[in-house]
Design a protein around this motif. Structure first.
Motif, PDB file in Angstrom:
ATOM      1  N   THR A 139       0.616  -1.250  -0.222  1.00 48.49           N
ATOM      2  CA  THR A 139      -0.244  -0.147  -0.096  1.00 48.49           C
ATOM      3  C   THR A 139       0.664   1.211   0.162  1.00 48.49           C
ATOM      4  N   ILE A 140       0.242   1.993  -0.724  1.00 50.11           N
ATOM      5  CA  ILE A 140       1.254   3.529  -1.330  1.00 50.11           C
ATOM      6  C   ILE A 140       0.402   3.974  -0.870  1.00 50.11           C
ATOM      7  N   LEU A 141       0.606   5.488  -0.105  1.00 48.19           N
ATOM      8  CA  LEU A 141       0.278   7.411  -0.111  1.00 48.19           C
ATOM      9  C   LEU A 141       1.167   7.754  -1.014  1.00 48.19           C
ATOM     10  N   CYS A 142       0.732   8.411  -2.434  1.00 46.19           N
ATOM     11  CA  CYS A 142       1.887   9.178  -3.211  1.00 46.19           C
ATOM     12  C   CYS A 142       1.006  10.913  -3.274  1.00 46.19           C
ATOM     13  N   LEU A 143       1.005  11.248  -2.687  1.00 47.02           N
ATOM     14  CA  LEU A 143       1.174  12.867  -2.790  1.00 47.02           C
ATOM     15  C   LEU A 143       2.185  13.538  -4.013  1.00 47.02           C
ATOM     16  N   CYS A 144       1.151  14.509  -5.030  1.00 49.71           N
ATOM     17  CA  CYS A 144       2.315  14.941  -5.918  1.00 49.71           C
ATOM     18  C   CYS A 144       0.908  15.569  -6.400  1.00 49.71           C
ATOM     19  N   HIS A 145       0.725  16.423  -7.278  1.00 50.12           N
ATOM     20  CA  HIS A 145      -0.197  17.423  -8.053  1.00 50.12           C
ATOM     21  C   HIS A 145      -1.281  17.286  -8.746  1.00 50.12           C
ATOM     22  N   GLU A 146      -2.293  18.562  -9.440  1.00 50.77           N
ATOM     23  CA  GLU A 146      -3.429  18.087 -10.010  1.00 50.77           C
ATOM     24  C   GLU A 146      -3.027  17.615 -11.619  1.00 50.77           C
ATOM     25  N   ILE A 147      -2.536  17.492 -11.848  1.00 51.83           N
ATOM     26  CA  ILE A 147      -2.177  17.190 -13.826  1.00 51.83           C
ATOM     27  C   ILE A 147      -1.233  16.123 -13.140  1.00 51.83           C
ATOM     28  N   PRO A 148      -0.520  15.331 -13.160  1.00 52.81           N
ATOM     29  CA  PRO A 148      -0.175  14.275 -12.705  1.00 52.81           C
ATOM     30  C   PRO A 148      -1.846  12.714 -12.167  1.00 52.81           C
ATOM     31  N   VAL A 149      -2.153  13.596 -11.511  1.00 54.89           N
ATOM     32  CA  VAL A 149      -3.634  13.206 -10.988  1.00 54.89           C
ATOM     33  C   VAL A 149      -4.139  12.813 -12.082  1.00 54.89           C
ATOM     34  N   ARG A 150      -4.817  13.938 -12.019  1.00 55.82           N
ATOM     35  CA  ARG A 150      -5.993  14.555 -13.456  1.00 55.82           C
ATOM     36  C   ARG A 150      -5.717  13.114 -14.545  1.00 55.82           C
ATOM     37  N   TYR A 151      -4.584  13.417 -14.866  1.00 56.06           N
ATOM     38  CA  TYR A 151      -4.082  12.631 -16.387  1.00 56.06           C
ATOM     39  C   TYR A 151      -4.308  10.769 -15.851  1.00 56.06           C
ATOM     40  N   LEU A 152      -3.934  10.187 -14.496  1.00 60.10           N
ATOM     41  CA  LEU A 152      -3.895   9.165 -14.465  1.00 60.10           C
ATOM     42  C   LEU A 152      -5.855   8.895 -14.142  1.00 60.10           C
ATOM     43  N   VAL A 153      -6.140   9.275 -13.349  1.00 58.03           N
ATOM     44  CA  VAL A 153      -7.834   9.345 -13.472  1.00 58.03           C
ATOM     45  C   VAL A 153      -8.557   8.888 -14.446  1.00 58.03           C
ATOM     46  N   ASN A 154      -8.391   9.612 -15.524  1.00 55.17           N
ATOM     47  CA  ASN A 154      -8.990   9.944 -16.972  1.00 55.17           C
ATOM     48  C   ASN A 154      -8.588   9.039 -17.869  1.00 55.17           C
ATOM     49  N   ALA A 155      -6.908   8.118 -17.260  1.00 58.44           N
ATOM     50  CA  ALA A 155      -6.539   7.889 -18.146  1.00 58.44           C
ATOM     51  C   ALA A 155      -7.205   6.200 -17.936  1.00 58.44           C
ATOM     52  N   ALA A 156      -7.078   6.343 -16.521  1.00 57.69           N
ATOM     53  CA  ALA A 156      -7.983   4.688 -15.844  1.00 57.69           C
ATOM     54  C   ALA A 156      -9.363   4.398 -16.037  1.00 57.69           C
ATOM     55  N   ALA A 157     -10.031   5.782 -16.275  1.00 54.43           N
ATOM     56  CA  ALA A 157     -11.871   5.448 -16.859  1.00 54.43           C
ATOM     57  C   ALA A 157     -11.382   5.264 -18.128  1.00 54.43           C
ATOM     58  N   GLY A 158     -10.318   5.046 -19.139  1.00 47.68           N
ATOM     59  CA  GLY A 158     -10.480   5.062 -20.519  1.00 47.68           C
ATOM     60  C   GLY A 158     -10.485   6.028 -21.699  1.00 47.68           C
ATOM     61  N   SER A 159     -10.944   7.411 -20.636  1.00 45.10           N
ATOM     62  CA  SER A 159     -10.978   8.517 -21.563  1.00 45.10           C
ATOM     63  C   SER A 159     -10.254   8.853 -22.642  1.00 45.10           C
ATOM     64  N   ASP A 160     -10.746   9.570 -23.610  1.00 48.59           N
ATOM     65  CA  ASP A 160      -9.414   9.964 -24.525  1.00 48.59           C
ATOM     66  C   ASP A 160      -8.948  10.588 -24.511  1.00 48.59           C
ATOM     67  N   ASP A 161      -8.898  11.679 -23.129  1.00 45.50           N
ATOM     68  CA  ASP A 161      -8.559  12.973 -23.235  1.00 45.50           C
ATOM     69  C   ASP A 161      -8.248  13.213 -21.717  1.00 45.50           C
ATOM     70  N   LEU A 162      -6.560  12.796 -21.718  1.00 47.28           N
ATOM     71  CA  LEU A 162      -5.956  12.858 -19.846  1.00 47.28           C
ATOM     72  C   LEU A 162      -6.918  14.627 -19.452  1.00 47.28           C
ATOM     73  N   ASP A 163      -7.121  15.253 -20.228  1.00 49.14           N
ATOM     74  CA  ASP A 163      -7.509  16.809 -19.241  1.00 49.14           C
ATOM     75  C   ASP A 163      -8.671  16.985 -18.443  1.00 49.14           C
ATOM     76  N   GLY A 164     -10.189  15.226 -19.582  1.00 45.71           N
ATOM     77  CA  GLY A 164     -11.318  15.079 -18.686  1.00 45.71           C
ATOM     78  C   GLY A 164     -11.770  13.835 -18.853  1.00 45.71           C
ATOM     79  N   PRO A 165     -13.415  13.354 -18.605  1.00 47.20           N
ATOM     80  CA  PRO A 165     -13.662  14.448 -17.542  1.00 47.20           C
ATOM     81  C   PRO A 165     -13.457  15.264 -16.816  1.00 47.20           C
ATOM     82  N   LEU A 166     -12.441  14.334 -15.784  1.00 43.92           N
ATOM     83  CA  LEU A 166     -12.621  14.911 -14.532  1.00 43.92           C
ATOM     84  C   LEU A 166     -11.195  16.229 -14.804  1.00 43.92           C
ATOM     85  N   HIS A 167     -11.357  17.244 -14.279  1.00 41.47           N
ATOM     86  CA  HIS A 167     -10.474  18.433 -14.975  1.00 41.47           C
ATOM     87  C   HIS A 167      -9.881  19.571 -13.055  1.00 41.47           C
ATOM     88  N   ASP A 168     -10.797  19.469 -12.738  1.00 47.11           N
ATOM     89  CA  ASP A 168     -10.539  20.232 -11.861  1.00 47.11           C
ATOM     90  C   ASP A 168     -10.286  19.435 -10.478  1.00 47.11           C
TER      91      ASP A 168
END
Length: 195
Positions: A139-168
């Motif tokens: 179990t890893i706790l990773c603290l970083c920044h908005e953009i890397p979190v946004r990119y991974l969340v959107n990519a894992a959800a299969g989005s065609d856009d790293l900046d969405g649907p989650l943006h903020d």
């Protein structure tokens, strides 16, 4: 790795000022609200055993991790420069409006003047996430920044856009990935920006 708890840092002093920052040496740390958000994150993850904490090189991420894990002794802590915020070069210290105007006028493949492109940062994040995936800790706790979190969340959800649907991305809010979800996110990030 079995579980990744991924979060953006708490609100930073520079967030309050509306200034952009891609250089860890120019980070001013957390605002008072950011401190409270980091402690709230600690309460949200209190029921999870953490084997290691990995942060970017930015003080705001490190401070968030320290506060979230306050009172938990013996958790190793490491930094990975691959998780650092986007290197924005000459836009360092400029307003968020200046940053957004530059982005609107350019493509993801264009490097910021004196910095890196968003696609280059996405490849760097994919590399860093692969290092997390390959760790022995469960179990890893990773603290970083908005953009890397946004990119991974959107990519894992299969989005065609790293900046969405989650943006903020909310400050100090954990996003949970198992090994398969992390792998899916890494693979999709690489598909969208090229290896």
């Amino acid at each position: 790795m079995r579980l990744l708890l991924l979060a953006r840092h708490g609100q930073s002093a520079l967030n309050v000022s509306g200034l952009v920052n891609g250089d860890p040496n120019r980070d001013l740390g957390l605002s008072q609200l950011g401190v409270e958000e980091a402690r709230k994150l600690g309460r949200q993850i209190a029921g999870v055993a953490i084997d290691v904490s990995v942060t970017s090189e930015f003080p705001r991420a490190q401070q968030t991790a320290r506060l979230a894990l306050e009172g938990r002794d013996g958790i190793p802590w490491e930094m990975d420069a691959g998780l650092n915020d986007v290197r924005i070069g000459e836009l360092e210290g400029r307003t968020l409006g200046d940053y957004r105007a530059w982005k609107r006028a350019h493509t993801r493949g264009d490097p910021f003047p004196g910095g890196e492109s968003l696609d280059d940062s996405a490849r760097r994040y994919a590399d860093a996430y692969e290092r997390l995936r390959d760790r022995d800790e469960e179990t890893i706790l990773c603290l970083c920044h908005e953009i890397p979190v946004r990119y991974l969340v959107n990519a894992a959800a299969g989005s065609d856009d790293l900046d969405g649907p989650l943006h903020d991305v909310a400050n100090a809010t954990p996003y949970v990935f198992d090994a398969a979800g992390l792998e899916r996110g890494i693979r999709r990030m690489r598909e969208l920006v090229g290896s």
